[in-house]
Design an enzyme around this catalytic site. Sequence first.
Site, PDB file in Angstrom:
ATOM      1  N   ALA A   1       0.843  -1.188   0.000  1.00  0.00           N
ATOM      2  CA  ALA A   1       0.000   0.000   0.000  1.00  0.00           C
ATOM      3  C   ALA A   1       0.879   1.237   0.000  1.00  0.00           C
ATOM      4  O   ALA A   1       2.071   1.140   0.289  1.00  0.00           O
ATOM      5  CB  ALA A   1      -0.896   0.006   1.236  1.00  0.00           C
TER       6      ALA A   1
ATOM      7  N   ASN B   1      -0.331   7.859   0.075  1.00  0.00           N
ATOM      8  CA  ASN B   1      -0.635   9.150  -0.547  1.00  0.00           C
ATOM      9  C   ASN B   1      -1.628   9.926   0.316  1.00  0.00           C
ATOM     10  O   ASN B   1      -2.648   9.383   0.733  1.00  0.00           O
ATOM     11  CB  ASN B   1      -1.238   8.939  -1.927  1.00  0.00           C
ATOM     12  CG  ASN B   1      -0.484   7.916  -2.726  1.00  0.00           C
ATOM     13  OD1 ASN B   1       0.702   8.064  -2.951  1.00  0.00           O
ATOM     14  ND2 ASN B   1      -1.166   6.844  -3.106  1.00  0.00           N
TER      15      ASN B   1
ATOM     16  N   GLU C   1      -0.844   2.752   7.026  1.00  0.00           N
ATOM     17  CA  GLU C   1      -0.966   3.881   6.091  1.00  0.00           C
ATOM     18  C   GLU C   1      -1.633   5.077   6.763  1.00  0.00           C
ATOM     19  O   GLU C   1      -1.263   6.222   6.504  1.00  0.00           O
ATOM     20  CB  GLU C   1      -1.745   3.464   4.841  1.00  0.00           C
ATOM     21  CG  GLU C   1      -1.199   2.232   4.112  1.00  0.00           C
ATOM     22  CD  GLU C   1       0.286   2.296   3.808  1.00  0.00           C
ATOM     23  OE1 GLU C   1       0.829   3.408   3.686  1.00  0.00           O
ATOM     24  OE2 GLU C   1       0.927   1.219   3.731  1.00  0.00           O
TER      25      GLU C   1
ATOM     26  N   GLU D   1       9.316   4.659   8.218  1.00  0.00           N
ATOM     27  CA  GLU D   1       8.736   3.327   8.064  1.00  0.00           C
ATOM     28  C   GLU D   1       8.766   2.532   9.363  1.00  0.00           C
ATOM     29  O   GLU D   1       7.845   1.778   9.662  1.00  0.00           O
ATOM     30  CB  GLU D   1       9.446   2.556   6.947  1.00  0.00           C
ATOM     31  CG  GLU D   1       9.178   3.129   5.553  1.00  0.00           C
ATOM     32  CD  GLU D   1       7.691   3.243   5.220  1.00  0.00           C
ATOM     33  OE1 GLU D   1       6.868   2.656   5.927  1.00  0.00           O
ATOM     34  OE2 GLU D   1       7.360   3.950   4.248  1.00  0.00           O
TER      35      GLU D   1
HETATM   36 ZN   LIG Z   1       5.009   2.861   5.326  1.00  0.00          ZN
END
Ligand SMILES: [Zn+2]
Length: 966
Positions: A354, A357, A390, A412
């Site tokens: 994924a 955005n 996300e 991350e």
């Molecule tokens: Zn990520």
Amino acid sequence: MSVSLLSSCNCRSMGKGFFISKTVGIVGIVLGAGALATIIALSVVYSQEKSKNNENEVKPTDAVTSVPTTEPSNEPWDQWRLPQTLSPQTYNVTLWPRLQPDPTGLYIFTGMSSVVFRCVEKTNLILIHSNKLNMTMQPTLTALGSKPAPTIESTVMHTKTQYMAIHLKDELIEGESYELYTEFVGKLADDLGGFYRSEYYENGVKKVVATTQMQATDARKAFPCFDEPAMKAVFHITLLHDPATVALSNGAVMGKVNITVDGNLITRTTFAPTEVMSTYLLAFIVSDFGFIEQNIEGLQIRIFARQEAINAGQGQYALNVTGPILKFFEKYYNVSYPLFKSDQIALPDFSFGAMENWGLITYRESALLYDEEISSTGNKERIVSVIAHELAHQWFGNLVTLRWWNDLWLNEGFASYVEYLGADEAEPDWNIKDLIVLNDVHRVFAIDALASSHPLSSKEEEIQRPEQISEVFDTISYSKGASVIRMLSDFLNETVFTQGLQTYLDHFKFSNTVYTDLWEHLQRAVDNSSGTSLPRTVQEIMDRWVLQMGFPVVTINTTTGQITQEHFLLDPETKPNRPSEFNYEWFVPISWTKKEAAQALYWLLQKTEQLDHMKISGDEWVLANINVTGYYRVNYDNENWQRLLNVLQTSRQSIPVINRAQIIDDAFNLAKAGIIETTLALRTTLFLASETEYMPWESALDNLDYFYLMFDRTEVYGPMQAYVGKQVKGLFDHFTTITNWENVTSGHTDQYNQVNALRVACSTGLEDCTTLVKTWFQQWMENPKVNPIKANLRSTVYCSAIAAGGEKEWDFAWGEFENATIASEKDKLRAAMACATKPWLLNRYLKYTLDSQKIRKQDATSTIISIASNVVGQPLAWDFVRANWEYIFNQYGGGSFSFSNLINGVTKRFSTEFELQQLKQFRDENAHIGFGSGTLAIQQSIERTDANIKWIEKNQKAVLEWFENA
Ligand SMILES: [Zn+2]
Ligand SMILES: *[C@@H]1O[C@H](CO)[C@@H](O)[C@H](O)[C@H]1NC(C)=O
Ligand SMILES: *[C@@H]1O[C@H](CO)[C@@H](O)[C@H](O)[C@H]1NC(C)=O
Ligand SMILES: *[C@@H]1O[C@H](CO)[C@@H](O)[C@H](O)[C@H]1NC(C)=O
Ligand SMILES: *[C@@H]1O[C@H](CO)[C@@H](O)[C@H](O)[C@H]1NC(C)=O
């Protein structure tokens, strides 16, 4: 971004955006892919075409010339980083993707874009990213101040560094603003990067979606832009499209009008201007998808997917969990959701798991769509985890963005940690937070214990070229990042951690940071707190975890009270391939407990220290790293090991379930490194005969996978199967009692363990199991309309049946694969077909991976890896990869996970001198083509093969004896 899964599997270990393809049990044979092989777990098809060095990629048009790649020079256009002379403020971008091919069969998009930038430092050069775009007119420059803009002398495309360089006759004036206008055409290719197309069939009709994947460096493939994360700006987006389609972008739709172009009716959709944001977070999508929606306190939440999928209700679960997770993060960050809408969309072709955005999150279908009847518990966990990951980025990453890709690990790693918190909010009964230990900590230990590992943090100047940027999207960034942030949050305590986090977000919103900015805010929170005191500053403690690779093994000697730390390396004969300014020593927070004592925290600051409290006697025992909140392994003196083994056998409840998993994982890995006896490690599995909890079982199976990989072609195999079969009998019977195999058990991780029971029982040949599985599959083949196999058990059952069967079973599975209407079901079948045991079937399947009509590009590498996990398929996959190296490299070599996983995946069984030679030969013969983002993986494979050879030599005899006597 969340990386994608290797689809196979019985769906264990799915906590994060990916999970491990591992032992898929089959009748009589175990297809292993475990332990060390967890390295291969992440599968991504990140297809950046390799053409970065292809000088003729963008040919001259009338308006613009392109130069061949020249030798590196000091010219700005030969540098990989933009100069700091110009600062973009706003863009106005109009794009028109054509979902029908032009007369030559080419899919294209056209666009016009203007960017307003401020001149920060006078210059006569405008350098702006542009990749694979053909300019259809000469760019124009307008001054927004009172003085006229300089005339453009020439415009040159630099294909290697992906710039358009506009040379001016005079200088731009510092402090003044200018507007640069361009018109261009680009390919709407099926390459999964930049503005690309995805295709699928609905009711027999081929449909095309135009969509984007910008991260990390592909916004420049959609329009000319200053394509660096710190070059934030406001974007005014307009999309032109067929009236029958829907256009989506980051902002809400502001206006929609029909216009006529060349006699055709076209809809022009205009979006509200975005917040100040980075280019890599943009998204533009045109499709005829359907959606479902919900309004929560004025916030519009929508889930988009193929109409068939939406009509079948597959978006409902995602819609159900999004609201609660968003609300949770608002509270957690103490910042309201920064946008007015939240769209999430599932795409038939998508390289990662994924992509976050801002306001328009894209997913591969299996990471968003859920079907009560067909999807497994593992699929569900993956969906809620990826969504949480996300959504976490909508603040951490999107609102506040790291300045450059070298700090990606913080972005991350952070999201990979808090995704567990978000998912826990949506599914509070699942104990999902525990699973980070299996999914991230244990998993990344396996890689970070190699001498060829690397530190979390890199220097900014080391990460320059697009393929270097791709390479930082690795397991270290995600899983080690998550593990050390979890440790940090634990030793600060959650309250202090969130306080620091909140002031950090508030202070840096809409701008960029470096990772030490977070440490500073956490330090302030510590200083303002009454409860937390640290032996060193946050920065001093964290430097040791962030700037040096690897982690320590802490040895506790309970007879002397001595505690020692040492850099843990799986192969003790290797030396880390880089020096550390901290000498491979850490400041280690040691949480520990004794029998019937409260938990305590001890900071180990030196290499060796003395703690008399740890001296024990009698039947007392010491256990350290409670719940594995620390990023280190633990070893004990022999007596304490013995006592722990006794407790496991007699009263295992007094050891927390996570630590039961830890003891096994630590012991196996310490044994691998030659620190303790392999037979001691094997003894940690004895208590499993009466264990029913998932985590210890999973940990043991992970580690035994390595034994299967090494020994399933040797005389050890038989006695090993007998032992594992004996151990699993109790578990199988347990679930027989509870469910009679007619339904699934309640309890989230219990469901995973039910799958383990079936898988291992069948793979060790337990007849009750194999009969069951064969019958189910047979029933299904006889009546394909009704699949009698429970969703959770499908991966295992399919795999077993296909392994035991032949062409008929395989072709049946292929037919079902082609007809499946939900991606997760396709994934299960795709992985199961790799379980075949007839070489010709596997070879045919390998060939299918070259044909995107059969196996989607996004799934090609993970399919090859699945085949390589099969003992029969492994040599075939290796031959296949070697024979097709050039093609595979060109397709996937620029990408990240998929490519290094492919290399690690096909070589993970290597354990002979002959295989080592083949590997080295392969490296040398393909040096001229290169290994791209898999360069490190080649090195790791060689190191691992070397270690495997030594390990087998040293252990085979003792292991054989142990299994024979156990
Ligand atoms: Zn990520
Ligand atoms: C963007 O460009 C279009 C066409 O060039 C123009 O009509 C529109 O007003 C511009 N919008 C902004 C916000 O500048
Ligand atoms: C861009 O120009 C090159 C050279 O003329 C051509 O081969 C390519 O197809 C063009 N791309 C598009 C999308 O028109
Ligand atoms: C545009 O045209 C389509 C097809 O005729 C129609 O359904 C739609 O309502 C029109 N939209 C606008 C904004 O006029
Ligand atoms: C979504 O929530 C509704 C209402 O709580 C519930 O009835 C439904 O089963 C949920 N759907 C899924 C797929 O979880």
